[in-house]
Design a protein around this motif. Structure first.
Motif, PDB file in Angstrom:
ATOM      1  N   LEU A 258       3.852 -10.964  42.762  1.00  0.00           N
ATOM      2  CA  LEU A 258       3.460  -9.821  44.058  1.00  0.00           C
ATOM      3  C   LEU A 258       2.318 -10.329  44.477  1.00  0.00           C
ATOM      4  O   LEU A 258       2.228  -9.800  45.779  1.00  0.00           O
ATOM      5  N   ALA A 259       0.914 -10.460  43.410  1.00  0.00           N
ATOM      6  CA  ALA A 259      -0.436 -10.806  43.595  1.00  0.00           C
ATOM      7  C   ALA A 259      -0.512 -11.990  44.637  1.00  0.00           C
ATOM      8  O   ALA A 259      -1.591 -11.994  46.042  1.00  0.00           O
ATOM      9  N   ALA A 260      -0.172 -12.913  44.024  1.00  0.00           N
ATOM     10  CA  ALA A 260      -0.181 -14.583  44.740  1.00  0.00           C
ATOM     11  C   ALA A 260       0.645 -15.380  44.773  1.00  0.00           C
ATOM     12  O   ALA A 260       1.321 -16.758  43.941  1.00  0.00           O
ATOM     13  N   PRO A 261       1.968 -14.623  45.688  1.00  0.00           N
ATOM     14  CA  PRO A 261       3.294 -15.596  45.175  1.00  0.00           C
ATOM     15  C   PRO A 261       3.114 -17.184  45.791  1.00  0.00           C
ATOM     16  O   PRO A 261       2.287 -17.436  46.843  1.00  0.00           O
ATOM     17  N   ARG A 262       3.965 -17.539  46.181  1.00  0.00           N
ATOM     18  CA  ARG A 262       3.477 -19.758  45.892  1.00  0.00           C
ATOM     19  C   ARG A 262       4.358 -20.071  46.638  1.00  0.00           C
ATOM     20  O   ARG A 262       3.644 -20.864  47.972  1.00  0.00           O
ATOM     21  N   GLU A 263       5.745 -19.504  47.269  1.00  0.00           N
ATOM     22  CA  GLU A 263       6.796 -20.197  48.418  1.00  0.00           C
ATOM     23  C   GLU A 263       6.485 -19.074  49.343  1.00  0.00           C
ATOM     24  O   GLU A 263       6.469 -17.781  49.457  1.00  0.00           O
ATOM     25  N   ASP A 264       6.762 -19.395  50.559  1.00  0.00           N
ATOM     26  CA  ASP A 264       7.035 -19.351  51.855  1.00  0.00           C
ATOM     27  C   ASP A 264       7.924 -17.678  51.447  1.00  0.00           C
ATOM     28  O   ASP A 264       7.548 -16.489  52.565  1.00  0.00           O
TER      29      ASP A 264
END
Length: 581
Positions: free
Chosen positions: A557-563
């Motif tokens: 939730l802090a740094a999602p990788r997927e668009d």
């Protein structure tokens, strides 16, 4: 200053409950001790009614178009464009409903007629109120579907409600409500059961239509995150009375009433993860000078800091391992053909004892199908589900029955998942009898009573029926039923999405307590990312039946990788975060 479009003055509503010992019994739903509910809806303005289940907000709203049951007894004044609707004739009300005042309800499937195509249902008020011909009404229905953003509107006119998704059904309901260009739209929890992206679309649609059509809206919700984004004015209700009202910015930035502050405090948040969620009664009591939060809270050890939830053992044994799980449905196409629909594709994960795996995604992403396939409520197309060293998907007969008791499920709707003809005692005893838990009925009854106490209900619940309980209490009963067989894994399918924020907080705290006490492992399926943030250790993000991202809850939730994950997060209503910060 011009008069408001709608003015509610000293509204009180009671319901006749029949006679007992010769006396007519009544239940007061709105108003108390001679005090009623008063508020106004100005022209071109959105006013939100906010409160918990049972606060009286829906009864208040349904008093305006007089859609209450026959045993309702309203009093006071409800003035719409200067006319008192409580004293209007049946003919006057029929002329107003659907024309000047329209409603959008929470559950579109119970509001749409399942046997008529949607085009006919939208055309009906156009012909009734505007006198349009069949052809003109049909053409206008197509325009309305296009206006609310339904794809392929001409083709959809012939579709039946069950052929549309939940978000599409709600768009149809909005099109029907707007057909005659009403001055006032009453929207009763229109986004509660929708995932965050569809909810965002519906909120933006309502705001846009309000602006373009210059109409007013009375928006009913228990979700302050949603209210903070759509409302101009807020009316906070509890126990049938108005506790506070004012502009949305003031209510969120400087709430005056302790109940309003408690509502803002008890919802899970994305930006931090407390050990326990605030419960409304304890929050109110804690703010009262010289009073402990509650007797129960006074007996508990001091809680860890809000930013320090319990740390789960990363080396805990794996209780459930899923490898390459897939589920396809085959749809008839033509006379002899069939088409494969891949609902779940190549899902892999491990679940450790005492841990929670959150599963998120939009409606249609495959998350519920995946959960039901784990239980073999859907038979899988491929893959393995390893539990206690054996593949659940290949077990048959007694072996399958023996292991099934150790993986249980709690469904979304506590109103539909309990048998209305069974008492709570029968509901809890039945699975124990089927699986031969306990030596006799006396031992099983003692176990059932202990489980009721564990989920916060007393022994008087044993002989009652489901309709005698609130939604939150029914969900507690459903959890107790799942625990009767001493499972190791619970699959929770949207188990708190139908509950208001305070009851949701109680159930989430209960799930955490049970996990700490019993070492339960959870597969927690939800569209609410804030709830997933609170309860989960690891999160799977699903799209089109596949896992597109997997990470620890805080990390994801802090740094999602997927668009796709970023879009889900961007869609979360954030009106409440500014207020609570």
């Amino acid at each position: 200053m011009s008069a408001p479009l709608l003015s509610v003055e000293n509204l009180q509503v009671s319901f006749r409950l029949g006679r007992q010992d010769g006396q007519l019994r009544r239940a007061q739903a709105v108003g108390r001790d001679g005090r009623g509910v008063s508020f106004a809806v100005p022209e071109h303005c959105t006013v939100a009614l906010v409160g918990e289940s049972g606060s009286g907000k829906t009864v208040t709203a349904m008093s305006i178009p007089r859609l209450l049951p026959d045993n309702a007894e309203p009093s006071g004044q409800v003035r719409f464009q200067g006319r008192d609707l409580l004293r209007a004739s049946a003919a006057e009300l029929r002329a107003l409903r659907g024309a000047a005042i329209a409603c959008v309800f929470q559950d579109p499937m119970s509001s749409l007629n399942p046997v008529f195509p949607i085009g006919r249902q939208i055309a009906e008020p156009l012909r009734l109120h505007l006198g349009l011909s069949r052809r003109a009404a049909w053409a206008r229905a197509e325009q309305l579907l296009e206006e609310v953003g339904l794809p392929e509107p001409r083709r959809r006119l012939e579709a039946f409600p069950h052929e549309l998704s939940g978000g599409q059904q709600q768009r149809v309901m909005i099109a029907m409500a707007l057909a005659c260009e009403p001055k006032l739209l009453i929207a009763d929890e229109p986004t509660t059961a929708l995932d965050v992206t569809i909810q965002r679309q519906i909120l933006e649609l309502l705001a846009d239509l309000k602006q373009r059509r210059r109409m007013s809206m009375l928006f009913i919700s228990h979700d302050l995150g949603v209210v903070g984004e759509i409302a101009d004015e807020v009316v906070v209700m509890r126990h049938g009375l108005v506790r506070e009202q004012g502009p949305v910015a003031r209510i969120f930035s400087a709430p005056q009433d302790a109940y309003t502050r408690a509502l803002l405090a008890c919802r899970p948040r994305l930006d931090h993860n407390p050990r326990r969620l605030t419960v409304i009664d304890d929050h109110i009591a804690a703010q009262a000078p010289g009073q402990p939060a509650s007797a129960a809270a006074a007996d508990e050890p001091e809680a860890p800091p809000a930013s320090a939830p319990a740390v789960r053992d990363p080396a805990a044994p794996v209780v459930l391992e899923v490898r390459g799980l897939a589920k396809s449905f085959f749809l008839r196409e033509g006379l002899f053909g069939r088409r494969e629909f891949k609902a779940v594709q190549d899902v892999n994960f491990q679940l450790r004892r005492g841990h929670t795996l959150g599963v998120v995604g939009e409606s249609g992403s495959g998350k519920t199908t995946m959960g039901l396939t784990l239980l073999r409520l859907h038979e899988p197309t491929a893959g393995e589900v390893i539990f206690d060293g054996r593949n659940l998907l290949t077990l048959q007969g007694p072996e399958r029955q023996a292991l099934r008791r150790r993986i249980q499920v709690v469904f979304q709707n506590p109103y539909a998942s309990l048998n209305p003809r069974f008492t709570i005692g029968q509901t809890l005893l039945e699975p124990m009898r089927i699986h031969a838990v306990g030596a006799d009925d006396a031992e099983r009854e003692a176990r059932a009573l202990a489980l009721l106490q564990r989920v916060g209900l007393d022994g008087t619940a044993f002989g009652k029926y489901p309709h005698e309980f609130s939604g939150g209490q029914r969900q507690r009963i459903a959890i107790a039923r799942a625990l009767t067989l001493s499972p190791q894994v619970l699959i929770l399918d949207e188990a708190v999405s139908a509950l208001d924020v305070s009851v949701q907080a109680q159930v989430l705290n209960l799930l955490r307590d049970l996990q700490d006490e019993l070492g339960l492992a959870y597969v927690f399926i939800s569209h609410d990312l804030a709830v997933v943030r609170f309860i989960s250790d690891e999160v799977l993000v699903m799209k089109d039946g596949r896992v597109v991202e997997r990470a620890g809850a805080a990390e994801l939730l802090a740094a999602p990788r997927e668009d796709y994950t970023r879009r889900l997060l961007a869609a979360v209503p954030r009106g409440w975060t500014g207020a609570a910060a």
